[in-house]
Design an enzyme around this catalytic site. Structure first.
Site, PDB file in Angstrom:
ATOM      1  N   ASP A  66       7.480  -9.455  -2.384  1.00 51.57           N
ATOM      2  CA  ASP A  66       6.229  -9.155  -1.428  1.00 51.57           C
ATOM      3  C   ASP A  66       4.443  -9.590  -1.396  1.00 51.57           C
ATOM      4  OD1 ASP A  66       4.872  -8.557   1.342  1.00 51.57           O
ATOM      5  OD2 ASP A  66       4.080  -6.948   0.292  1.00 51.57           O
ATOM      6  N   HIS A  95      -7.439  -1.601  -0.168  1.00 46.85           N
ATOM      7  CA  HIS A  95      -8.417  -1.822  -0.671  1.00 46.85           C
ATOM      8  C   HIS A  95      -9.657  -1.105  -0.618  1.00 46.85           C
ATOM      9  CE1 HIS A  95      -6.070  -5.842  -0.838  1.00 46.85           C
ATOM     10  NE2 HIS A  95      -5.664  -5.375  -0.547  1.00 46.85           N
ATOM     11  N   ASN A 155       4.055  -6.271  -6.427  1.00 46.96           N
ATOM     12  CA  ASN A 155       2.339  -6.523  -6.902  1.00 46.96           C
ATOM     13  C   ASN A 155       1.590  -5.696  -7.951  1.00 46.96           C
ATOM     14  OD1 ASN A 155       1.615  -5.302  -4.470  1.00 46.96           O
ATOM     15  ND2 ASN A 155       1.273  -6.775  -4.156  1.00 46.96           N
ATOM     16  N   HIS A 176       8.026  -0.117   2.695  1.00 49.65           N
ATOM     17  CA  HIS A 176       6.954  -1.115   2.026  1.00 49.65           C
ATOM     18  C   HIS A 176       5.551  -0.137   1.953  1.00 49.65           C
ATOM     19  CE1 HIS A 176       5.744  -5.302   2.798  1.00 49.65           C
ATOM     20  NE2 HIS A 176       4.643  -5.158   2.582  1.00 49.65           N
ATOM     21  N   HIS A 184       2.246  -0.680  -1.093  1.00 50.88           N
ATOM     22  CA  HIS A 184       1.229  -1.136  -2.135  1.00 50.88           C
ATOM     23  C   HIS A 184       0.842   0.692  -2.565  1.00 50.88           C
ATOM     24  CE1 HIS A 184       2.453  -5.059  -0.620  1.00 50.88           C
ATOM     25  NE2 HIS A 184       2.491  -4.296   0.016  1.00 50.88           N
ATOM     26  N   LEU A 185       1.108   0.992  -3.607  1.00 44.28           N
ATOM     27  CA  LEU A 185       0.222   1.468  -4.584  1.00 44.28           C
ATOM     28  C   LEU A 185      -0.725   1.799  -5.058  1.00 44.28           C
ATOM     29  CD1 LEU A 185       2.969   4.476  -4.287  1.00 44.28           C
ATOM     30  CD2 LEU A 185       1.927   4.607  -2.740  1.00 44.28           C
ATOM     31  N   ARG A 186      -0.696  -0.327  -5.854  1.00 41.22           N
ATOM     32  CA  ARG A 186      -1.628  -0.141  -6.932  1.00 41.22           C
ATOM     33  C   ARG A 186      -1.765  -0.116  -8.105  1.00 41.22           C
ATOM     34  NH1 ARG A 186      -1.939  -4.269  -3.201  1.00 41.22           N
ATOM     35  NH2 ARG A 186      -3.062  -3.822  -1.379  1.00 41.22           N
ATOM     36  N   ASP A 230       3.309  -1.417   5.261  1.00 43.16           N
ATOM     37  CA  ASP A 230       2.406  -2.136   4.407  1.00 43.16           C
ATOM     38  C   ASP A 230       0.868  -1.845   4.028  1.00 43.16           C
ATOM     39  OD1 ASP A 230       1.671  -3.969   3.270  1.00 43.16           O
ATOM     40  OD2 ASP A 230       1.837  -5.697   4.603  1.00 43.16           O
TER      41      ASP A 230
HETATM   42 ZN    ZN Z   1       3.908  -9.108   3.091  1.00 48.39          ZN
END
Ligand code: ZN
Length: 447
Positions: free
Chosen positions: A146, A303, A88, A54, A56-58, A299
């Site tokens: 997610d 940012h 996402n 899990h 997020h690599l953006r 996760d």
């Molecule tokens: Zn989530």
């Protein structure tokens, strides 16, 4: 050598050739190979490569936060050989073209391997399912909206069945948004002191209970992302007793920090689900030790400081406690701020802390961080069995180091663990026989 798949825990030699594990043998019994590189790893743990289900690599979409090359290097330096990249992005990974872009960029980048996670619904809007077959053909190995829950129970049932037919799982972000209102802090004493509205644990556990009922109805295996509430553990245990195949993950921040971290770290301790009470943390630790929790997932949610609204607070995160209660504009900034923390470069240090404290054994840690996530994603790695891909992590369990976010490989710095001193670090990461991170033979700068 620690390999939970074979329960092997012994001093041994490992022979890698042609990108695969060739043999594991007692020390000095493998004949010398003319062109082989020999590494002496005394005092280190050699484990199957860590896998993060899990992140997020953006990428595509948010290069100011992270890119695939930087994210995969951050992963490799944290000891990960593979990471599952959530959908996402912008555009959302709901079309094979986006999946192909991600895989191509990852191949060019080096570092850890990227495992694409397809969206469940188009645009993550929760209205229309993606083309599951096409996404799987393009290389997706899991399905998840997610960040957003799948609110429609009928749609969710269909998604679970489609994924199951293809041999994949849906990973669910469990949040009833009518109850959470998208807030970023636990509904509890700390929220009250700061003058903020909170996100109660029931917003997670009630939605989880509903979704497991739906999964049971269709007898479809399911994966639960980042659980944070103690109630969720009992719900998962109950569903398993009913025969449901359900796996779940927990993030290092949820087993390390409680809601009080928000006072020191402000929006750097804001995530979804939020940090919970001390009691929840204690139950999560029990779940890690007793097998209820199957895996650790960072996760990783990079940012920039603008998205974290840090300019609205009197001090940079971590420097001084927040005013209590917050001024009105500060409370608004907290609520507006993006959710999430970076995690790839501190996860292993935090998991090793559990080992040093005696909460889990080294074998169990490797199961949580390598074997079980690899199984979830259907990867061949996660074991040191001969024939498996040579995806290997070498951990020096005694090396002390300090988390210095300005030295992270990730593009973002949003962590509540800045300044933490850890005992134990990944010093070598090998992907398909290639060294992708090396702190052992070339010093601290890495490959
Ligand atoms: Zn989530």
């Amino acid at each position: 050598m620690i390999d939970p798949a074979t329960r092997h825990d012994a001093i041994a030699d490992l022979w890698i050739a042609d990108g695969r594990i060739r043999a594991i043998a007692p020390p000095h019994t493998i004949p010398a190979q003319p062109q082989a590189i020999e590494l002496a790893l005394d005092g280190c743990w050699v484990t199957p490569g860590l896998c993060d289900p899990h992140v997020h690599l953006r990428d595509p979409g948010f290069p100011e936060k992270e890119t695939i090359p930087d994210g995969l290097m951050a992963a490799a330096s944290g000891g990960f050989v593979a990471v599952a990249a959530m959908a996402n992005t912008a555009p959302v990974n709901d079309h094979p073209a986006v999946t192909s872009y991600m895989l191509k960029r990852a191949r060019e980048a080096g570092g850890a391997k990227l495992v694409p996670v397809s969206a469940v619904t188009k645009g993550l809007r929760g209205l229309e399912l993606v083309d599951f077959e096409a996404m799987a053909r393009a290389g997706a190995r899991m399905f998840s909206d997610d960040g957003a829950p799948v609110d429609d129970p009928e749609l969710l049932g269909r998604a679970l069945r489609k994924a199951h037919l293809l041999g994949f799982r849906v990973a669910l972000h469990e949040e009833d948004r009518a109850l959470s209102q998208g807030r970023g802090i636990n509904a509890g004493q700390i929220a009250a002191r700061l003058g903020l509205e909170g996100y109660p644990t029931v917003a997670e556990s009630a939605r989880l209970a509903r979704d497991l009922e739906i999964a049971l109805r269709w007898n479809a295996p399911v994966h639960i992302a980042h659980i944070s509430a103690k109630e969720s553990l009992d719900i998962i245990r109950g569903a398993r007793e009913c025969g449901l195949e359900v796996t779940c993950e927990v993030s290092p921040h949820h087993f390390t920090l409680d809601e009080s971290a928000v006072i020191q770290w402000g929006t750097y301790a804001k995530m979804s689900p939020p940090l919970r009470s001390r009691e929840d943390v204690a139950k999560i630790l029990e779940g890690l030790a007793d097998g209820t929790i199957d895996m650790i997932a960072t996760d990783h949610a990079p940012h920039d400081d603008m998205s974290k609204e840090v300019h609205h607070f009197p001090h940079p995160p971590g420097v001084a406690p927040l005013p209590q209660p917050l001024l009105e504009h500060q409370a608004q900034a907290f609520e507006r701020a993006a959710n999430g923390v970076v995690g790839l470069e501190t996860a292993l240090g935090l998991a090793l802390e559990l080992v040093h404290r005696g909460v889990i054994s080294p074998m169990r840690m490797v199961e949580l961080m390598a074997l079980n996530p690899a199984r979830l994603l259907g990867l061949e790695s996660g074991t040191l069995r001969p024939g498996a891909p040579a995806d290997v992590t070498v951990i020096d369990p005694e090396r002390t180091w300090q988390a210095q976010p300005w030295r992270f490989r990730s593009r973002s710095r949003n962590t509540p663990f800045s300044g933490c001193v850890f005992k134990g670090k990944a010093v070598l990461t090998i992907v398909e026989g290639q060294i992708v991170y090396d702190e052992l033979t070339v010093g601290e700068k890495g490959a």
